[in-house]
Motif scaffolding. Structure first.
Motif, PDB file in Angstrom:
ATOM      1  N   PHE A 189      27.734 -11.017  -2.962  1.00 41.00           N
ATOM      2  CA  PHE A 189      28.935 -11.122  -2.143  1.00 41.00           C
ATOM      3  C   PHE A 189      29.866 -12.244  -2.623  1.00 41.00           C
ATOM      4  O   PHE A 189      30.095 -13.228  -1.909  1.00 41.00           O
ATOM      5  CB  PHE A 189      28.561 -11.356  -0.674  1.00 41.00           C
ATOM      6  CG  PHE A 189      27.601 -10.323  -0.142  1.00 41.00           C
ATOM      7  CD1 PHE A 189      28.053  -9.063   0.209  1.00 41.00           C
ATOM      8  CD2 PHE A 189      26.244 -10.613  -0.007  1.00 41.00           C
ATOM      9  CE1 PHE A 189      27.171  -8.109   0.711  1.00 41.00           C
ATOM     10  CE2 PHE A 189      25.369  -9.658   0.472  1.00 41.00           C
ATOM     11  CZ  PHE A 189      25.817  -8.403   0.833  1.00 41.00           C
ATOM     12  N   PRO A 190      30.398 -12.153  -3.837  1.00 48.04           N
ATOM     13  CA  PRO A 190      31.267 -13.221  -4.356  1.00 48.04           C
ATOM     14  C   PRO A 190      32.609 -13.270  -3.616  1.00 48.04           C
ATOM     15  O   PRO A 190      33.109 -12.248  -3.152  1.00 48.04           O
ATOM     16  CB  PRO A 190      31.440 -12.827  -5.824  1.00 48.04           C
ATOM     17  CG  PRO A 190      31.291 -11.339  -5.832  1.00 48.04           C
ATOM     18  CD  PRO A 190      30.273 -11.019  -4.785  1.00 48.04           C
ATOM     19  N   ARG A 191      33.137 -14.492  -3.526  1.00 45.87           N
ATOM     20  CA  ARG A 191      34.444 -14.685  -2.875  1.00 45.87           C
ATOM     21  C   ARG A 191      35.058 -15.973  -3.411  1.00 45.87           C
ATOM     22  O   ARG A 191      34.341 -16.935  -3.686  1.00 45.87           O
ATOM     23  CB  ARG A 191      34.272 -14.766  -1.361  1.00 45.87           C
ATOM     24  CG  ARG A 191      35.574 -14.648  -0.568  1.00 45.87           C
ATOM     25  CD  ARG A 191      35.286 -14.842   0.915  1.00 45.87           C
ATOM     26  NE  ARG A 191      34.473 -13.771   1.441  1.00 45.87           N
ATOM     27  CZ  ARG A 191      34.947 -12.659   2.005  1.00 45.87           C
ATOM     28  NH1 ARG A 191      36.254 -12.492   2.111  1.00 45.87           N
ATOM     29  NH2 ARG A 191      34.136 -11.754   2.486  1.00 45.87           N
ATOM     30  N   LYS A 198      37.200 -19.914   4.741  1.00 49.16           N
ATOM     31  CA  LYS A 198      37.965 -19.420   5.873  1.00 49.16           C
ATOM     32  C   LYS A 198      37.238 -18.335   6.667  1.00 49.16           C
ATOM     33  O   LYS A 198      37.671 -17.995   7.776  1.00 49.16           O
ATOM     34  CB  LYS A 198      39.308 -18.866   5.399  1.00 49.16           C
ATOM     35  CG  LYS A 198      40.243 -19.912   4.832  1.00 49.16           C
ATOM     36  CD  LYS A 198      41.532 -19.265   4.326  1.00 49.16           C
ATOM     37  CE  LYS A 198      42.473 -20.297   3.715  1.00 49.16           C
ATOM     38  NZ  LYS A 198      43.722 -19.679   3.201  1.00 49.16           N
ATOM     39  N   VAL A 199      36.156 -17.790   6.123  1.00 49.41           N
ATOM     40  CA  VAL A 199      35.431 -16.717   6.804  1.00 49.41           C
ATOM     41  C   VAL A 199      34.873 -17.226   8.129  1.00 49.41           C
ATOM     42  O   VAL A 199      34.942 -16.553   9.170  1.00 49.41           O
ATOM     43  CB  VAL A 199      34.313 -16.156   5.907  1.00 49.41           C
ATOM     44  CG1 VAL A 199      33.461 -15.133   6.662  1.00 49.41           C
ATOM     45  CG2 VAL A 199      34.891 -15.491   4.663  1.00 49.41           C
ATOM     46  N   ASP A 200      34.305 -18.439   8.081  1.00 47.85           N
ATOM     47  CA  ASP A 200      33.697 -19.021   9.301  1.00 47.85           C
ATOM     48  C   ASP A 200      33.762 -20.538   9.154  1.00 47.85           C
ATOM     49  O   ASP A 200      33.454 -21.083   8.084  1.00 47.85           O
ATOM     50  CB  ASP A 200      32.254 -18.556   9.454  1.00 47.85           C
ATOM     51  CG  ASP A 200      31.685 -18.841  10.832  1.00 47.85           C
ATOM     52  OD1 ASP A 200      31.788 -19.999  11.283  1.00 47.85           O
ATOM     53  OD2 ASP A 200      31.138 -17.912  11.440  1.00 47.85           O
ATOM     54  N   VAL A 228      37.558 -20.549  -8.701  1.00 48.73           N
ATOM     55  CA  VAL A 228      36.319 -21.137  -8.204  1.00 48.73           C
ATOM     56  C   VAL A 228      35.703 -20.125  -7.248  1.00 48.73           C
ATOM     57  O   VAL A 228      36.367 -19.676  -6.309  1.00 48.73           O
ATOM     58  CB  VAL A 228      36.569 -22.486  -7.496  1.00 48.73           C
ATOM     59  CG1 VAL A 228      35.245 -23.069  -7.015  1.00 48.73           C
ATOM     60  CG2 VAL A 228      37.268 -23.465  -8.435  1.00 48.73           C
ATOM     61  N   ILE A 229      34.427 -19.786  -7.487  1.00 47.69           N
ATOM     62  CA  ILE A 229      33.802 -18.688  -6.751  1.00 47.69           C
ATOM     63  C   ILE A 229      32.559 -19.186  -6.029  1.00 47.69           C
ATOM     64  O   ILE A 229      31.736 -19.917  -6.602  1.00 47.69           O
ATOM     65  CB  ILE A 229      33.410 -17.549  -7.709  1.00 47.69           C
ATOM     66  CG1 ILE A 229      34.602 -17.157  -8.594  1.00 47.69           C
ATOM     67  CG2 ILE A 229      32.891 -16.339  -6.949  1.00 47.69           C
ATOM     68  CD1 ILE A 229      34.245 -16.247  -9.736  1.00 47.69           C
ATOM     69  N   CYS A 230      32.404 -18.790  -4.757  1.00 49.59           N
ATOM     70  CA  CYS A 230      31.195 -19.041  -3.973  1.00 49.59           C
ATOM     71  C   CYS A 230      30.464 -17.719  -3.769  1.00 49.59           C
ATOM     72  O   CYS A 230      31.069 -16.638  -3.777  1.00 49.59           O
ATOM     73  CB  CYS A 230      31.545 -19.653  -2.619  1.00 49.59           C
ATOM     74  SG  CYS A 230      32.115 -21.372  -2.721  1.00 49.59           S
ATOM     75  N   TRP A 238      25.605 -23.349  -4.989  1.00 52.51           N
ATOM     76  CA  TRP A 238      26.237 -23.533  -6.284  1.00 52.51           C
ATOM     77  C   TRP A 238      27.530 -22.732  -6.317  1.00 52.51           C
ATOM     78  O   TRP A 238      27.735 -21.812  -5.528  1.00 52.51           O
ATOM     79  CB  TRP A 238      25.316 -23.107  -7.430  1.00 52.51           C
ATOM     80  CG  TRP A 238      24.921 -21.642  -7.378  1.00 52.51           C
ATOM     81  CD1 TRP A 238      24.002 -21.064  -6.586  1.00 52.51           C
ATOM     82  CD2 TRP A 238      25.485 -20.590  -8.183  1.00 52.51           C
ATOM     83  NE1 TRP A 238      23.920 -19.722  -6.806  1.00 52.51           N
ATOM     84  CE2 TRP A 238      24.813 -19.400  -7.804  1.00 52.51           C
ATOM     85  CE3 TRP A 238      26.455 -20.544  -9.179  1.00 52.51           C
ATOM     86  CZ2 TRP A 238      25.100 -18.177  -8.383  1.00 52.51           C
ATOM     87  CZ3 TRP A 238      26.737 -19.320  -9.756  1.00 52.51           C
ATOM     88  CH2 TRP A 238      26.068 -18.146  -9.367  1.00 52.51           C
ATOM     89  N   VAL A 239      28.425 -23.127  -7.224  1.00 55.02           N
ATOM     90  CA  VAL A 239      29.684 -22.426  -7.419  1.00 55.02           C
ATOM     91  C   VAL A 239      29.856 -22.159  -8.900  1.00 55.02           C
ATOM     92  O   VAL A 239      29.245 -22.821  -9.751  1.00 55.02           O
ATOM     93  CB  VAL A 239      30.891 -23.238  -6.883  1.00 55.02           C
ATOM     94  CG1 VAL A 239      30.786 -23.437  -5.384  1.00 55.02           C
ATOM     95  CG2 VAL A 239      31.007 -24.575  -7.614  1.00 55.02           C
ATOM     96  N   ALA A 240      30.689 -21.162  -9.197  1.00 54.41           N
ATOM     97  CA  ALA A 240      31.004 -20.829 -10.587  1.00 54.41           C
ATOM     98  C   ALA A 240      32.478 -21.063 -10.815  1.00 54.41           C
ATOM     99  O   ALA A 240      33.314 -20.567 -10.056  1.00 54.41           O
ATOM    100  CB  ALA A 240      30.626 -19.377 -10.877  1.00 54.41           C
TER     101      ALA A 240
END
Length: 283
Positions: A189-191, A198-200, A228-230, A238-240
């Motif tokens: 579920f990348p975002r 902002k989702v929660d 930047v992706i979570c 971790w983030v990419a």
């Protein structure tokens, strides 16, 4: 007195003339007969009725027959190699006469002699049962086909190793984090990081609160990050960072990552031309 000899093989009558010095008679069927012995004083007529003197007896005419040679075991015809029964003179397959060495009329010509050890006929079989002999050209064609197949197989193996070697070389240039990020982009579920926050309002990036996380994301974008992706939900571990093309911007991001991971005792990434840079987050 005239005498005759009867052939035991075909029943033909043959005159015997021992007085002319003939000791044997040859029958057209091939049998050899011996002439009979006749008393030169014997004669036909009234003397045949006269009593025989005691001191002189006419020798009875005896017919001596030379027995035929002993039959031999079954053999093959020397012309066509077809099996022949014992005692046979003429081959029933090709008409070859064993005595005269000539083929009888009305039979097809014998097949071409086969080369021993190369295309010989096994004992007990005729050439018709074995089939036509292979020529040298046929063998060369089969050999060429085998060589072509081996060459194709060898070429396929070389091509496979070349492609596999190129793939391994290309993979060796990139950091292993690219493969990790590629799998996460499909399954976790990348975002984009700011959209992910902002989702929660309770979702967190490591141990940072929302304000600290937004400030860090902004720093990465200022250094040149494309994105930047979570991944996942609620807690990002971790983030990419999708790396820029500019060498100076890439260098700035790798130096920041080096300091950050060194303090955390994490593996330090180096620039190998990879697409993504993984940043581990503190809890």
């Amino acid at each position: 007195m005239k005498s005759s000899i009867t052939c035991p093989a075909c029943g033909r009558q043959h005159p015997s003339k021992p007085e002319q010095g003939e000791t044997t008679v040859r029958c057209p069927c091939g049998q050899v007969l011996a002439s009979a012995e006749v008393d030169p004083e014997a004669d036909e007529g009234i003397f045949a009725l006269a009593p025989e003197p005691e001191n002189h007896r006419l020798r009875k005419v005896q017919q001596t027959i030379i027995p035929p040679p002993a039959p031999v075991a079954d053999a093959n015809c020397p012309s066509c190699q077809a099996p022949m029964q014992a005692g046979s003179i003429v081959c029933t397959q090709c008409g070859f006469n064993l005595k005269t060495g000539v083929q009888s009329k009305g039979f097809p010509p014998p097949p071409k002699a086969r080369r021993p050890g190369f295309d010989s006929v096994p004992p007990g079989l005729s050439p018709k049962q074995v089939g036509p002999a292979e020529t040298r050209g046929d063998l060369l064609k089969k050999f060429a086909i085998v060589l072509a197949l081996l060459a194709m197989l060898a070429g396929g193996l070389v091509a496979f190793r070349f492609v596999a070697g190129r793939s391994a070389a290309d993979a060796a240039v990139l950091d292993e984090d690219d493969a990790v990020v590629a799998r996460a982009l499909k399954n976790d579920f990348p975002r984009e990081a700011r959209e992910w926050l902002k989702v929660d309002s309770t979702w967190m990036m490591g141990g940072w609160n929302a304000r600290q996380a937004e400030s860090r994301i902004a720093d990465w974008y200022r250094m040149g990050a494309k994105r930047v992706i979570c991944f996942g939900t609620r807690m990002a571990l971790w983030v990419a960072i999708e790396l820029p093309d500019d060498p100076e911007q890439r260098k700035a991001l790798f130096e920041w990552q080096k300091k950050w991971h060194s303090e955390m005792f994490e593996r330090v990434r180096t620039d190998k031309g990879q697409k993504y840079l993984v940043i581990k987050l503190r809890l």
